[in-house]
Design an enzyme around this catalytic site. Sequence first.
Site, PDB file in Angstrom:
ATOM      1  N   THR A 156      42.281 -21.213 -18.287  1.00 24.14           N
ATOM      2  CA  THR A 156      42.536 -20.877 -19.692  1.00 24.14           C
ATOM      3  C   THR A 156      43.675 -19.863 -19.651  1.00 24.14           C
ATOM      4  OG1 THR A 156      41.017 -19.003 -19.787  1.00 24.14           O
ATOM      5  CG2 THR A 156      40.080 -21.151 -20.313  1.00 24.14           C
ATOM      6  N   HIS A 157      44.529 -19.891 -20.629  1.00 21.62           N
ATOM      7  CA  HIS A 157      45.725 -19.026 -20.645  1.00 21.62           C
ATOM      8  C   HIS A 157      46.572 -19.217 -19.387  1.00 21.62           C
ATOM      9  CE1 HIS A 157      43.653 -16.686 -23.873  1.00 21.62           C
ATOM     10  NE2 HIS A 157      42.590 -16.976 -23.139  1.00 21.62           N
ATOM     11  N   SER A 278      69.112 -34.246  -6.890  1.00 25.06           N
ATOM     12  CA  SER A 278      70.177 -33.440  -7.466  1.00 25.06           C
ATOM     13  C   SER A 278      71.502 -33.825  -6.822  1.00 25.06           C
ATOM     14  CB  SER A 278      69.881 -31.959  -7.210  1.00 25.06           C
ATOM     15  OG  SER A 278      71.078 -31.203  -7.183  1.00 25.06           O
ATOM     16  N   LYS A 284      66.521 -31.163  -3.348  1.00 24.73           N
ATOM     17  CA  LYS A 284      65.750 -31.296  -4.586  1.00 24.73           C
ATOM     18  C   LYS A 284      65.074 -32.651  -4.751  1.00 24.73           C
ATOM     19  CE  LYS A 284      65.207 -28.897  -7.515  1.00 24.73           C
ATOM     20  NZ  LYS A 284      66.016 -28.602  -8.706  1.00 24.73           N
ATOM     21  N   ASN A 286      63.016 -34.027  -8.106  1.00 21.85           N
ATOM     22  CA  ASN A 286      62.670 -33.568  -9.452  1.00 21.85           C
ATOM     23  C   ASN A 286      61.740 -34.538 -10.191  1.00 21.85           C
ATOM     24  OD1 ASN A 286      64.422 -31.364  -9.097  1.00 21.85           O
ATOM     25  ND2 ASN A 286      66.175 -32.578  -9.797  1.00 21.85           N
ATOM     26  N   GLU A 291      59.144 -35.098 -17.328  1.00 19.64           N
ATOM     27  CA  GLU A 291      60.006 -34.243 -18.168  1.00 19.64           C
ATOM     28  C   GLU A 291      60.555 -35.038 -19.351  1.00 19.64           C
ATOM     29  OE1 GLU A 291      62.720 -31.382 -15.791  1.00 19.64           O
ATOM     30  OE2 GLU A 291      62.170 -32.966 -14.406  1.00 19.64           O
ATOM     31  N   TYR A 318      61.133 -48.655 -55.915  1.00 24.39           N
ATOM     32  CA  TYR A 318      62.015 -48.695 -54.752  1.00 24.39           C
ATOM     33  C   TYR A 318      63.262 -47.846 -54.982  1.00 24.39           C
ATOM     34  CZ  TYR A 318      65.131 -50.271 -51.072  1.00 24.39           C
ATOM     35  OH  TYR A 318      65.978 -50.295 -49.998  1.00 24.39           O
ATOM     36  N   LYS A 326      63.399 -47.454 -41.410  1.00 24.49           N
ATOM     37  CA  LYS A 326      63.344 -48.408 -40.301  1.00 24.49           C
ATOM     38  C   LYS A 326      63.766 -47.849 -38.952  1.00 24.49           C
ATOM     39  CE  LYS A 326      64.934 -51.157 -43.350  1.00 24.49           C
ATOM     40  NZ  LYS A 326      64.034 -50.646 -44.420  1.00 24.49           N
TER      41      LYS A 326
HETATM   42  N1  ARG Z   1      67.899 -53.103 -46.801  1.00 24.01           N
HETATM   43  C1  ARG Z   1      66.948 -52.695 -47.778  1.00 24.01           C
HETATM   44  C2  ARG Z   1      65.995 -51.678 -47.170  1.00 24.01           C
HETATM   45  O1  ARG Z   1      65.967 -51.587 -45.992  1.00 24.01           O
HETATM   46  C3  ARG Z   1      66.193 -53.883 -48.268  1.00 24.01           C
HETATM   47  C4  ARG Z   1      65.698 -53.745 -49.665  1.00 24.01           C
HETATM   48  C5  ARG Z   1      66.884 -53.661 -50.574  1.00 24.01           C
HETATM   49  N2  ARG Z   1      66.551 -53.699 -51.942  1.00 24.01           N
HETATM   50  C6  ARG Z   1      67.433 -53.389 -52.870  1.00 24.01           C
HETATM   51  N3  ARG Z   1      67.069 -53.461 -54.078  1.00 24.01           N
HETATM   52  N4  ARG Z   1      68.637 -53.012 -52.583  1.00 24.01           N
HETATM   53  O2  ARG Z   1      65.281 -50.978 -47.841  1.00 24.01           O
END
Ligand code: ARG
Length: 461
Positions: A156-157, A278, A284, A286, A291, A318, A326
């Site tokens: 611990t610690h 290294s 070395k 590593n 890491e 939206y 994404k």
């Molecule tokens: N490329 C857009 C996105 O990733 C798809 C949806 C686009 N919709 C719009 N009304 N422009 O969100």
Amino acid sequence: MTKKVWGGRFSQETDALVNRFNASIGFDHRLYPYDIEGSIAHCRMLANQGIITDEEATDIVEALGKIKRELDHGEFSFDEDYEDIHGLVEKALVDKVGALGEKLHTGRSRNDQIALDVRLYARDATQGVIDLIKESRRALIRLAEENLDIVMPGYTHLQRAQPVLLAHHLMAYNEMLKRDCERFQESIRRVNIMPLGSAALAGPTFDLDREMVAGELGFDSISQNSMDAVSDRDFVLEFLFNASVLMMHMSRLSEELVIWSSQEFGFIAISDAFCTGSSIMPQKKNPDLPELIRGKTGRVYGHLISLLTTMKGLPLTYNKDMQEDKEALFDSSDTVQICLEVMARLLGEITFKRERLKEATGKGFLVATDLADYLVRKGITFREAHEIVGKMVVFALGQKRELHELALDEMKDFNRQIDEDVYEWLDPMLAPARRNIPGGTGPDMVKKAIEEAKKELGIDD
Ligand code: ARG
């Protein structure tokens, strides 16, 4: 210049800079299998509802199959002119079947499509991560089982505290990874909801059979509010959170591997195949892999905070900001998966230095708690026992000796109740066996934990 899917009300060409800034095709092209799968399901449903004819549907589905194969073979360049993956697939479809291809978008919006594609991607990524977590758990359990007899210092610690079984320490990570697995598993319920049929935000004027589409695509249910369906990214955030906690656990384990392989600790050796050297210091070796796992944790946390921040001020429904979800999701999924793959292999490349672990367990008064517990058994209160042992430790420190190196007479000066049987309590190798209660480091308990984990993961001997 590709005709825009929204070109009708525009009288100017899109500026090249706008195309470059606005396009997501550069990264969302990896959604193409899901985009096409979703389009095929939507198309079949349109025919089923009499919105297009069966012949039209057959032609569209066949062409989409061809486009999928062409994409598989890398026959498309992901030109910014397409804007996104939906634009590319629609353009390719119209190239193949002419104006008929333009019917596919009936009752559908790209907002629905992207929500669908990302859900399908997240569903697969989640399953992929679950499978890989199990691989790492198997490697941990194997390592624990192979080294069941090793006792090491528990900390611990980062100060030596009490002797524990090395296997108990390793199985602690099995518990963490098990919870991670459960979190991902439980999230599937919220990922696996079908958003098509939202028609941008208000729902379609056509009589679409949403349940049919959900069935075709293996969804458990359909979204209950079209406005929520196109603006919800909770399921992405949940993936990023689950990935962050998982990375945090892997980072902690990595940190231990890094310090254990240092000369200061010297508890483990990692095979040459899993270390690097290294360019200047010839001696070395590593631990780059743990890491890097530790280091990559930062980018996954970053993606979580970044998307939380992106979402926090968005009015319904939206907004283009959401296109930023994404890269966070893809990079987190890629990062977590490669880290898990490396971790599972790395754990098989570790050897424990038994002598060194034994030596470390024998120094630093790790049995002081056991000695206090011994005194309690002689009728002394725990607080008093604690005080007595504290004084004995100071005395032994002054003599540069460990507790078991004190003579019985010397110990009796601290308390008359101490007897010859005390020496058994001062052997650190015997300390774990005194802790055979559920959850403890006692060998019987650790063996049981390993057996249970093996059973759960279907590991045979
Ligand atoms: N490329 C857009 C996105 O990733 C798809 C949806 C686009 N919709 C719009 N009304 N422009 O969100």
